[in-house]
Design an enzyme around this catalytic site. Structure first.
Site, PDB file in Angstrom:
ATOM      1  N   GLY A  78     -11.797 -17.646 -18.723  1.00  0.00           N
ATOM      2  CA  GLY A  78     -11.356 -16.647 -17.903  1.00  0.00           C
ATOM      3  C   GLY A  78     -10.023 -16.374 -18.467  1.00  0.00           C
ATOM      4  O   GLY A  78      -9.694 -16.413 -19.672  1.00  0.00           O
ATOM      5  N   GLU A  92     -11.397 -21.714 -22.548  1.00  0.00           N
ATOM      6  CA  GLU A  92     -11.654 -20.397 -23.266  1.00  0.00           C
ATOM      7  C   GLU A  92     -10.892 -19.212 -22.450  1.00  0.00           C
ATOM      8  O   GLU A  92     -11.386 -18.317 -21.603  1.00  0.00           O
ATOM      9  CB  GLU A  92     -13.185 -20.082 -23.224  1.00  0.00           C
ATOM     10  CG  GLU A  92     -13.813 -21.077 -23.984  1.00  0.00           C
ATOM     11  CD  GLU A  92     -13.985 -20.961 -25.484  1.00  0.00           C
ATOM     12  OE1 GLU A  92     -13.499 -19.873 -25.897  1.00  0.00           O
ATOM     13  OE2 GLU A  92     -14.239 -22.114 -26.275  1.00  0.00           O
ATOM     14  N   CYS A  95     -14.143 -10.214 -24.621  1.00  0.00           N
ATOM     15  CA  CYS A  95     -12.852 -11.048 -24.833  1.00  0.00           C
ATOM     16  C   CYS A  95     -12.457 -10.889 -26.331  1.00  0.00           C
ATOM     17  O   CYS A  95     -11.128 -11.180 -26.427  1.00  0.00           O
ATOM     18  CB  CYS A  95     -12.760 -12.460 -24.554  1.00  0.00           C
ATOM     19  SG  CYS A  95     -14.337 -13.141 -25.222  1.00  0.00           S
ATOM     20  N   GLY A 102      -6.383 -20.228 -15.874  1.00  0.00           N
ATOM     21  CA  GLY A 102      -6.700 -21.320 -16.932  1.00  0.00           C
ATOM     22  C   GLY A 102      -5.723 -22.368 -16.704  1.00  0.00           C
ATOM     23  O   GLY A 102      -6.013 -23.474 -16.634  1.00  0.00           O
TER      24      GLY A 102
HETATM   25  P1  NAD Z   1     -10.495 -14.943 -14.051  1.00  0.00           P
HETATM   26  O1  NAD Z   1      -9.634 -16.038 -14.807  1.00  0.00           O
HETATM   27  O2  NAD Z   1      -9.934 -14.260 -13.055  1.00  0.00           O
HETATM   28  O3  NAD Z   1     -11.868 -15.729 -13.607  1.00  0.00           O
HETATM   29  C1  NAD Z   1     -12.647 -16.660 -14.227  1.00  0.00           C
HETATM   30  C2  NAD Z   1     -13.480 -17.443 -13.294  1.00  0.00           C
HETATM   31  O4  NAD Z   1     -12.325 -18.256 -12.553  1.00  0.00           O
HETATM   32  C3  NAD Z   1     -14.144 -16.788 -11.869  1.00  0.00           C
HETATM   33  O5  NAD Z   1     -15.364 -17.747 -12.039  1.00  0.00           O
HETATM   34  C4  NAD Z   1     -13.449 -17.008 -10.891  1.00  0.00           C
HETATM   35  O6  NAD Z   1     -14.009 -17.293  -9.686  1.00  0.00           O
HETATM   36  C5  NAD Z   1     -12.511 -18.460 -11.364  1.00  0.00           C
HETATM   37  N1  NAD Z   1     -11.372 -18.551 -10.505  1.00  0.00           N
HETATM   38  C6  NAD Z   1     -10.530 -17.491 -10.030  1.00  0.00           C
HETATM   39  N2  NAD Z   1      -9.305 -17.932  -9.508  1.00  0.00           N
HETATM   40  C7  NAD Z   1      -9.337 -19.366  -9.322  1.00  0.00           C
HETATM   41  C8  NAD Z   1      -8.691 -20.524  -8.837  1.00  0.00           C
HETATM   42  N3  NAD Z   1      -7.605 -20.152  -8.248  1.00  0.00           N
HETATM   43  N4  NAD Z   1      -9.175 -21.551  -8.917  1.00  0.00           N
HETATM   44  C9  NAD Z   1     -10.231 -21.889  -9.674  1.00  0.00           C
HETATM   45  N5  NAD Z   1     -11.137 -20.949 -10.163  1.00  0.00           N
HETATM   46  C10 NAD Z   1     -10.762 -19.781  -9.951  1.00  0.00           C
HETATM   47  O7  NAD Z   1     -11.034 -14.232 -15.131  1.00  0.00           O
HETATM   48  P2  NAD Z   1     -12.125 -12.982 -15.482  1.00  0.00           P
HETATM   49  O8  NAD Z   1     -11.344 -11.710 -14.790  1.00  0.00           O
HETATM   50  O9  NAD Z   1     -13.412 -13.205 -14.743  1.00  0.00           O
HETATM   51  O10 NAD Z   1     -12.200 -12.573 -16.900  1.00  0.00           O
HETATM   52  C11 NAD Z   1     -11.538 -11.821 -17.661  1.00  0.00           C
HETATM   53  C12 NAD Z   1     -10.748 -12.812 -18.624  1.00  0.00           C
HETATM   54  O11 NAD Z   1     -11.395 -13.900 -19.327  1.00  0.00           O
HETATM   55  C13 NAD Z   1      -9.965 -11.876 -19.859  1.00  0.00           C
HETATM   56  O12 NAD Z   1      -8.838 -12.673 -19.972  1.00  0.00           O
HETATM   57  C14 NAD Z   1     -10.917 -12.506 -20.810  1.00  0.00           C
HETATM   58  O13 NAD Z   1     -10.241 -12.418 -22.178  1.00  0.00           O
HETATM   59  C15 NAD Z   1     -11.345 -13.911 -20.556  1.00  0.00           C
HETATM   60  N6  NAD Z   1     -12.460 -14.181 -21.288  1.00  0.00           N
HETATM   61  C16 NAD Z   1     -12.435 -15.019 -22.220  1.00  0.00           C
HETATM   62  C17 NAD Z   1     -13.566 -15.404 -22.916  1.00  0.00           C
HETATM   63  C18 NAD Z   1     -13.616 -16.458 -24.093  1.00  0.00           C
HETATM   64  O14 NAD Z   1     -14.727 -17.031 -24.532  1.00  0.00           O
HETATM   65  N7  NAD Z   1     -12.398 -17.061 -24.557  1.00  0.00           N
HETATM   66  C19 NAD Z   1     -14.924 -14.729 -22.626  1.00  0.00           C
HETATM   67  C20 NAD Z   1     -14.797 -13.811 -21.866  1.00  0.00           C
HETATM   68  C21 NAD Z   1     -13.702 -13.471 -21.084  1.00  0.00           C
END
Ligand code: NAD
Length: 466
Positions: free
Chosen positions: A196, A218, A252, A201
């Site tokens: 995410g 990640e 990503c 993170g």
């Molecule tokens: P996000 O960080 O908003 O959410 C990711 C996950 O975290 C979701 O399942 C969400 O429910 C959970 N989450 C949200 N708030 C939380 C909290 N307070 N406590 C615990 N969990 C929580 O990210 P997103 O919008 O789903 O994805 C986009 C981001 O992910 C971009 O930055 C993208 O680059 C990155 N990404 C990285 C990779 C990789 O492999 N490195 C792959 C895809 C996406």
């Protein structure tokens, strides 16, 4: 219907407890158990391709070919790769042993951690959940997956399929939003694998410290793409356009912006326009191959970026259809949101850069990205850039595709996260490298033991050998 918090908490605690009991039984450590779970993942996907594709179509209007490439068939390929290599990965590693410890031998066992939590992002809802789960199961762990609530159709499909093909004591899916994620984070895990944003993170990392739980983050960021004048500009443009506009830019590893030398800037912009027309036709909104933005909030965020520079291609938006045309922007305002936030959409800023030296300085002045891409016909230039910069992964003369290569470790560095997976690297991530010293009892020289003063000369030799 929302579930009362106390009830949700009890259910999740019971699930983790059930998985821990199962893990402690020792059953998941056998090669037979792991093989059966990987075969079940393959069967689950192969028997339910249509439902999985439908989820992606509803969430992202993703076309089938791209869905196979980065989600549906991808998971089958990753599981098959693990199955093919499992015996080799499970073998304890040998290392030569220094004479002072002889007679004996050392072995490095790869033992599973236990109960793993996998939290995924929405843009590749199967790859980012089943991918880590495949690695975790191959390594002999049990797994709870929390898919993103932002791709609800794919999340529901995943939950329904996993419940049908797996016992919850081995693999389970918990759907829901931030409240469920927070509740999960309260539990005592043996491993946490998060995909995410860097913002969330940090929350995950803080949660993991409570029980000293090892984790992988990640994350995302802005992936620089450097185009040198020695590059094959037509090929570079096609690969950059493919990597930027697939899944409407919501990948990503997509190129976030291009740094191009002045000699080839106009040609690159022209060829990017040609590539967009070739891939998606004169009206990409009518193309079955061009996706949509996942929701209104992301649409609004991306729409606002269009004012942060000069639009030279695309720029059209349709809010009702969550459509943003594949767009190229030149002269972006370097202080704008476009140039300081991860774009994660079908917009590509092009920045003219004076030299490769300047490009290296640019990359090093910003947080370490997940991917770095160099287009050049001169490998010394590529090596110079790679040697003097940091990124999670990189491509020379390509972009975006490196996570699809099972042989490569995939993951970030610095602000784009830490820890690697895919193929053998995923197996290693989900195991404890447990060093074991097997010592023979045939000889047991007294020189090792006190009183040390008695055998000073022999001990000096021993210390040198250590
Ligand atoms: P996000 O960080 O908003 O959410 C990711 C996950 O975290 C979701 O399942 C969400 O429910 C959970 N989450 C949200 N708030 C939380 C909290 N307070 N406590 C615990 N969990 C929580 O990210 P997103 O919008 O789903 O994805 C986009 C981001 O992910 C971009 O930055 C993208 O680059 C990155 N990404 C990285 C990779 C990789 O492999 N490195 C792959 C895809 C996406």
């Amino acid at each position: 219907m929302s579930i009362p918090q106390g009830e949700q908490q009890r259910r999740i605690s019971a699930l983790v407890q059930m998985q821990r009991t199962h893990f402690k039984s020792g059953l998941t450590r056998s090669a037979a158990w792991r093989r059966e779970k990987l075969e079940t993942v393959i069967r689950m996907v192969e028997e339910n391709r249509e439902a999985m594709h439908r989820g992606l179509e509803l969430d992202l209007r993703r076309n089938r070919t791209d869905s196979d490439l980065i989600d549906v068939e991808y998971t089958v390929r990753e599981a098959r790769y693990a199955l093919r290599n499992l015996d080799q990965w499970m073998k304890p590693e040998h290392e030569p042993l220094s004479p002072v410890w002889q007679p004996g031998k050392v072995r490095i066992r790869r033992d599973p951690f236990g109960v793993a939590l996998v939290i995924g992002a929405w843009n590749e809802p199967y790859m980012l959940t089943l991918g880590p789960a495949i690695a975790a199961l191959a390594a002999g762990n049990t797994v709870v997956i929390k898919p993103s609530e932002v791709a609800p159709n794919s999340a529901e499909v995943l939950a329904e399929l996993v419940a049908r093909y797996f016992h919850p004591s081995e693999l389970a899916v918990e759907t829901g939003g931030v409240d469920v994620a927070e509740e999960l984070l309260e539990q005592n895990w043996d491993f946490i694998f998060f995909t995410g944003s860097p913002r969330v993170g940090r929350i995950i990392y803080a949660g993991a410290t409570r029980n000293l739980t090892p984790c992988v983050l990640e994350l995302g960021g802005k992936n620089p793409t450097i185009v040198h004048s020695s590059a094959d500009i037509k090929v570079a443009a096609r690969r950059i356009a493919f990597g930027r506009f697939m899944n409407a830019g919501q990948v990503c590893t997509s190129p976030d912006y291009v740094l191009v030398l002045p000699e080839v800037k106009d040609q690159l912009i022209h060829e990017l326009g040609e590539a967009i027309r070739e891939f998606y036709g004169a009206d990409p909104q009518a193309s079955p191959d061009f996706g949509r933005i996942v929701n209104k909030a992301n649409f609004k965020r991306l729409q606002a970026y269009l004012g942060d520079g000069t639009v030279v291609h695309g720029g059209y938006t349709d809010e009702d259809d969550l459509y943003i045309a594949p767009t190229i922007i030149t002269e972006p305002d370097l202080d704008s949101a476009l140039m300081n936030e991860e774009i994660f959409g079908p917009i590509l800023p092009i920045i003219e850069i004076g030299s490769i030296e300047e490009a290296i300085g640019w990359v090093n002045a910003r947080p370490a990205p997940l991917g770095l891409y160099v287009f050049t016909g001169e490998m010394e230039i590529a090596e110079e850039i790679l040697t003097r910069t940091d990124s999670g992964d990189a491509c020379v003369n390509d972009a975006t595709v490196q996570p699809m290569i099972h042989e490569l470790p995939f993951g970030g560095t610095g602000n784009s996260g830490f820890g690697k997976y895919h193929g053998r690297h995923g197996f290693e991530t989900f195991t404890n490298a447990r060093g074991v010293f097997y010592h023979s009892t045939r000889v047991d020289p007294a020189v090792k033991y006190p009183p040390y003063a008695k055998r000073k000369a022999q001990r000096a030799i021993l210390t040198k050998l250590l």
